[in-house]
Design a protein around this motif. Sequence first.
Motif, PDB file in Angstrom:
ATOM      1  N   LEU A 184      23.945  29.893 -10.704  1.00 18.04           N
ATOM      2  CA  LEU A 184      23.819  28.430 -10.758  1.00 18.04           C
ATOM      3  C   LEU A 184      22.400  27.964 -11.093  1.00 18.04           C
ATOM      4  N   GLY A 185      21.442  28.878 -11.085  1.00 13.77           N
ATOM      5  CA  GLY A 185      20.061  28.511 -11.386  1.00 13.77           C
ATOM      6  C   GLY A 185      19.330  27.915 -10.203  1.00 13.77           C
ATOM      7  N   THR A 186      19.822  28.168  -8.996  1.00 12.13           N
ATOM      8  CA  THR A 186      19.152  27.701  -7.780  1.00 12.13           C
ATOM      9  C   THR A 186      18.706  28.928  -6.993  1.00 12.13           C
ATOM     10  N   GLY A 187      18.104  28.718  -5.868  1.00  6.08           N
ATOM     11  CA  GLY A 187      17.674  29.841  -5.044  1.00  6.08           C
ATOM     12  C   GLY A 187      16.340  30.391  -5.504  1.00  6.08           C
ATOM     13  N   PRO A 188      15.841  31.383  -4.782  1.00  9.84           N
ATOM     14  CA  PRO A 188      14.537  31.968  -5.144  1.00  9.84           C
ATOM     15  C   PRO A 188      14.612  32.704  -6.479  1.00  9.84           C
ATOM     16  N   THR A 189      13.484  32.777  -7.145  1.00 12.67           N
ATOM     17  CA  THR A 189      13.414  33.447  -8.439  1.00 12.67           C
ATOM     18  C   THR A 189      13.555  34.951  -8.261  1.00 12.67           C
ATOM     19  N   GLY A 190      14.523  35.520  -8.953  1.00 15.61           N
ATOM     20  CA  GLY A 190      14.736  36.964  -8.928  1.00 15.61           C
ATOM     21  C   GLY A 190      14.422  37.554 -10.295  1.00 15.61           C
ATOM     22  N   HIS A 191      14.187  38.841 -10.326  1.00 19.52           N
ATOM     23  CA  HIS A 191      13.831  39.536 -11.560  1.00 19.52           C
ATOM     24  C   HIS A 191      14.712  40.756 -11.717  1.00 19.52           C
ATOM     25  N   LEU A 238      18.457  43.691  -9.200  1.00 19.96           N
ATOM     26  CA  LEU A 238      17.831  42.397  -8.977  1.00 19.96           C
ATOM     27  C   LEU A 238      16.810  42.549  -7.857  1.00 19.96           C
ATOM     28  N   ARG A 239      15.576  42.150  -8.127  1.00 23.20           N
ATOM     29  CA  ARG A 239      14.506  42.274  -7.143  1.00 23.20           C
ATOM     30  C   ARG A 239      13.761  40.949  -7.026  1.00 23.20           C
ATOM     31  N   TYR A 240      13.125  40.758  -5.888  1.00 26.08           N
ATOM     32  CA  TYR A 240      12.407  39.522  -5.584  1.00 26.08           C
ATOM     33  C   TYR A 240      11.009  39.837  -5.080  1.00 26.08           C
ATOM     34  N   PHE A 241      10.038  39.000  -5.471  1.00 28.79           N
ATOM     35  CA  PHE A 241       8.720  39.065  -4.881  1.00 28.79           C
ATOM     36  C   PHE A 241       8.794  38.318  -3.552  1.00 28.79           C
ATOM     37  N   PRO A 242       8.351  38.927  -2.452  1.00 28.18           N
ATOM     38  CA  PRO A 242       8.429  38.250  -1.152  1.00 28.18           C
ATOM     39  C   PRO A 242       7.762  36.883  -1.157  1.00 28.18           C
ATOM     40  N   GLU A 243       6.642  36.747  -1.865  1.00 25.50           N
ATOM     41  CA  GLU A 243       5.946  35.453  -1.881  1.00 25.50           C
ATOM     42  C   GLU A 243       6.776  34.383  -2.587  1.00 25.50           C
ATOM     43  N   ARG A 291       9.432  33.296   0.025  1.00 29.23           N
ATOM     44  CA  ARG A 291       8.824  32.441   1.051  1.00 29.23           C
ATOM     45  C   ARG A 291       8.461  31.060   0.496  1.00 29.23           C
ATOM     46  N   ALA A 292       7.951  31.009  -0.728  1.00 30.57           N
ATOM     47  CA  ALA A 292       7.623  29.725  -1.359  1.00 30.57           C
ATOM     48  C   ALA A 292       8.878  28.895  -1.557  1.00 30.57           C
ATOM     49  N   TRP A 293       9.989  29.533  -1.967  1.00 32.09           N
ATOM     50  CA  TRP A 293      11.240  28.815  -2.163  1.00 32.09           C
ATOM     51  C   TRP A 293      11.721  28.219  -0.832  1.00 32.09           C
ATOM     52  N   VAL A 294      11.582  28.961   0.249  1.00 31.74           N
ATOM     53  CA  VAL A 294      11.998  28.462   1.560  1.00 31.74           C
ATOM     54  C   VAL A 294      11.156  27.231   1.930  1.00 31.74           C
ATOM     55  N   ARG A 295       9.854  27.286   1.691  1.00 33.35           N
ATOM     56  CA  ARG A 295       8.982  26.149   2.023  1.00 33.35           C
ATOM     57  C   ARG A 295       9.342  24.904   1.202  1.00 33.35           C
TER      58      ARG A 295
END
Length: 59
Positions: free
Chosen positions: A31-38, A44-49, A52-56
């Motif tokens: 849907l193009g929402t949520g934290p940025t994944g790569h 599929l992997r995510y940078f922890p920062e 955390r930024a997406w949550v903020r």
Amino acid sequence: MNTLNDDLWDVARVAKFLGVPPATLYQWRYLGTGPTGHKIGRHLRYFPEDVRAWVREQS
């Protein structure tokens, strides 16, 4: 310099951190929402920062 906290998170780790099922992360990505994944190969992997930024940013 890489530390353990700088490692990429997999879907299971992000799902646990956010308290959502892994399928939710795939749906958010579609849907193009949520934290940025790569995509790293087939994974599929995510940078922890980024997570955390997406949550903020959520209100």
